[in-house]
Write a protein that holds these residues in place. Structure first.
Motif, PDB file in Angstrom:
ATOM      1  N   MET A  20      28.890  28.938  44.453  1.00 60.37           N
ATOM      2  CA  MET A  20      30.534  28.235  44.315  1.00 60.37           C
ATOM      3  C   MET A  20      31.414  28.054  45.907  1.00 60.37           C
ATOM      4  N   PRO A  21      32.104  26.762  46.191  1.00 59.23           N
ATOM      5  CA  PRO A  21      33.063  27.100  47.547  1.00 59.23           C
ATOM      6  C   PRO A  21      33.956  28.177  46.729  1.00 59.23           C
ATOM      7  N   ILE A  22      34.296  29.272  47.747  1.00 53.05           N
ATOM      8  CA  ILE A  22      36.340  29.690  47.430  1.00 53.05           C
ATOM      9  C   ILE A  22      37.185  28.498  46.799  1.00 53.05           C
ATOM     10  N   ALA A  23      37.060  27.369  47.910  1.00 55.46           N
ATOM     11  CA  ALA A  23      38.671  26.771  46.909  1.00 55.46           C
ATOM     12  C   ALA A  23      38.450  26.347  45.174  1.00 55.46           C
ATOM     13  N   ILE A  24      37.194  26.244  45.110  1.00 56.99           N
ATOM     14  CA  ILE A  24      36.450  26.121  43.916  1.00 56.99           C
ATOM     15  C   ILE A  24      37.515  26.927  42.938  1.00 56.99           C
ATOM     16  N   GLN A  25      36.615  28.246  43.280  1.00 57.83           N
ATOM     17  CA  GLN A  25      37.078  29.540  43.263  1.00 57.83           C
ATOM     18  C   GLN A  25      38.611  29.529  42.762  1.00 57.83           C
ATOM     19  N   GLN A  26      39.173  29.442  43.357  1.00 57.80           N
ATOM     20  CA  GLN A  26      40.487  29.450  44.486  1.00 57.80           C
ATOM     21  C   GLN A  26      41.331  28.715  42.022  1.00 57.80           C
ATOM     22  N   GLU A  27      41.278  27.811  43.054  1.00 57.26           N
ATOM     23  CA  GLU A  27      41.356  26.335  41.544  1.00 57.26           C
ATOM     24  C   GLU A  27      41.429  26.795  40.141  1.00 57.26           C
ATOM     25  N   LEU A  28      40.033  26.924  39.847  1.00 59.40           N
ATOM     26  CA  LEU A  28      39.767  27.751  38.523  1.00 59.40           C
ATOM     27  C   LEU A  28      40.217  29.114  37.940  1.00 59.40           C
ATOM     28  N   TYR A  29      40.574  29.623  39.037  1.00 66.64           N
ATOM     29  CA  TYR A  29      41.403  31.144  39.134  1.00 66.64           C
ATOM     30  C   TYR A  29      42.685  30.431  38.667  1.00 66.64           C
ATOM     31  N   ARG A  30      43.131  29.784  39.155  1.00 65.93           N
ATOM     32  CA  ARG A  30      44.771  29.727  39.280  1.00 65.93           C
ATOM     33  C   ARG A  30      44.910  28.759  37.385  1.00 65.93           C
ATOM     34  N   ILE A  31      44.252  28.286  37.671  1.00 67.29           N
ATOM     35  CA  ILE A  31      44.568  27.118  36.307  1.00 67.29           C
ATOM     36  C   ILE A  31      43.802  28.079  34.730  1.00 67.29           C
ATOM     37  N   ALA A  32      42.824  28.557  34.991  1.00 66.77           N
ATOM     38  CA  ALA A  32      42.905  30.074  33.812  1.00 66.77           C
ATOM     39  C   ALA A  32      44.109  31.296  33.755  1.00 66.77           C
ATOM     40  N   GLN A  33      44.377  31.020  34.834  1.00 65.65           N
ATOM     41  CA  GLN A  33      45.470  31.846  35.336  1.00 65.65           C
ATOM     42  C   GLN A  33      46.487  31.153  33.819  1.00 65.65           C
ATOM     43  N   GLU A  34      46.532  29.908  34.169  1.00 69.28           N
ATOM     44  CA  GLU A  34      48.263  29.769  33.567  1.00 69.28           C
ATOM     45  C   GLU A  34      48.173  28.741  32.275  1.00 69.28           C
ATOM     46  N   ALA A  35      46.191  28.858  32.689  1.00 66.57           N
ATOM     47  CA  ALA A  35      46.399  28.048  30.850  1.00 66.57           C
ATOM     48  C   ALA A  35      46.590  29.489  29.794  1.00 66.57           C
ATOM     49  N   LEU A  36      45.927  30.855  30.497  1.00 64.87           N
ATOM     50  CA  LEU A  36      46.385  32.458  30.377  1.00 64.87           C
ATOM     51  C   LEU A  36      47.875  32.486  28.974  1.00 64.87           C
ATOM     52  N   ASN A  37      48.355  32.596  30.466  1.00 67.19           N
ATOM     53  CA  ASN A  37      49.630  33.063  30.242  1.00 67.19           C
ATOM     54  C   ASN A  37      50.425  31.943  29.478  1.00 67.19           C
ATOM     55  N   ASN A  38      50.042  30.749  29.566  1.00 72.02           N
ATOM     56  CA  ASN A  38      50.540  29.785  28.227  1.00 72.02           C
ATOM     57  C   ASN A  38      50.373  30.385  26.763  1.00 72.02           C
ATOM     58  N   ALA A  39      49.220  31.118  26.775  1.00 70.84           N
ATOM     59  CA  ALA A  39      49.185  31.218  25.451  1.00 70.84           C
ATOM     60  C   ALA A  39      49.684  33.039  25.141  1.00 70.84           C
ATOM     61  N   LEU A  40      49.871  33.687  26.140  1.00 71.79           N
ATOM     62  CA  LEU A  40      50.911  34.605  25.795  1.00 71.79           C
ATOM     63  C   LEU A  40      52.200  34.556  25.831  1.00 71.79           C
ATOM     64  N   HIS A  41      53.191  33.874  26.285  1.00 67.14           N
ATOM     65  CA  HIS A  41      54.150  33.900  25.646  1.00 67.14           C
ATOM     66  C   HIS A  41      54.866  32.593  25.867  1.00 67.14           C
ATOM     67  N   HIS A  42      54.027  31.213  25.007  1.00 69.79           N
ATOM     68  CA  HIS A  42      53.870  30.455  24.250  1.00 69.79           C
ATOM     69  C   HIS A  42      53.177  29.936  23.029  1.00 69.79           C
ATOM     70  N   ALA A  43      52.380  30.223  23.029  1.00 70.89           N
ATOM     71  CA  ALA A  43      51.103  30.134  21.505  1.00 70.89           C
ATOM     72  C   ALA A  43      51.301  30.887  20.450  1.00 70.89           C
ATOM     73  N   GLN A  44      51.277  32.640  21.178  1.00 72.86           N
ATOM     74  CA  GLN A  44      51.665  33.341  20.066  1.00 72.86           C
ATOM     75  C   GLN A  44      50.020  33.554  19.240  1.00 72.86           C
ATOM     76  N   ALA A  45      49.341  33.498  19.897  1.00 73.85           N
ATOM     77  CA  ALA A  45      47.656  33.652  19.900  1.00 73.85           C
ATOM     78  C   ALA A  45      47.345  34.778  19.337  1.00 73.85           C
ATOM     79  N   ARG A  46      46.408  34.836  18.332  1.00 72.97           N
ATOM     80  CA  ARG A  46      46.665  36.517  17.830  1.00 72.97           C
ATOM     81  C   ARG A  46      44.804  36.405  19.160  1.00 72.97           C
ATOM     82  N   THR A  47      43.694  35.541  19.637  1.00 71.27           N
ATOM     83  CA  THR A  47      43.129  35.287  19.915  1.00 71.27           C
ATOM     84  C   THR A  47      42.516  34.309  21.026  1.00 71.27           C
ATOM     85  N   VAL A  48      42.474  34.162  21.910  1.00 75.50           N
ATOM     86  CA  VAL A  48      41.806  33.235  23.643  1.00 75.50           C
ATOM     87  C   VAL A  48      40.480  33.569  23.135  1.00 75.50           C
ATOM     88  N   ARG A  49      39.897  31.983  23.907  1.00 76.53           N
ATOM     89  CA  ARG A  49      37.970  32.679  24.513  1.00 76.53           C
ATOM     90  C   ARG A  49      38.524  32.021  26.015  1.00 76.53           C
TER      91      ARG A  49
END
Length: 100
Positions: A1-30
């Motif tokens: 997979m091209p590095i540019a795609i890897q980096q963008e997917l990483y940033r998207i995952a990072q943002e989604a995980l950040n949202n789950a941590l700071h806003h969602a009050q989630a007990r589980t994230v998959r």
């Protein structure tokens, strides 16, 4: 997979995980990442409080907007499914061919 795609997917995952941590009050994230041929699929799902995606964009949800911009830059598709009280699922689909 091209590095540019890897980096963008990483940033998207990072943002989604950040949202789950700071806003969602989630007990589980998959988080699930799958590559099949030239298709890559990323899914982040939580069991948090959920939200109304239409209202989040009205309020200027910068995290969602950033994810949209990243996926658009890759020529991919983004789906955000959420309802108050029902958690959130973020799905990204991207082709690796033709992207660098």
């Amino acid at each position: 997979m091209p590095i540019a795609i890897q980096q963008e997917l990483y940033r998207i995952a990072q943002e989604a995980l950040n949202n789950a941590l700071h806003h969602a009050q989630a007990r589980t994230v998959r988080l699930h990442l799958k590559q099949a041929g030239d298709q890559v699929a990323l899914e982040i799902a939580d069991d948090g409080v959920g939200f109304d995606p239409a209202k989040a964009s009205e309020r200027g949800g910068l995290g969602l907007r950033g994810m949209e911009e990243r996926v658009a830059g890759l020529g991919g598709r983004l789906a955000v499914e959420s309802k108050p009280g029902e958690g959130t699922t973020v799905r990204v689909e991207v082709r690796t061919q033709g992207n660098s």
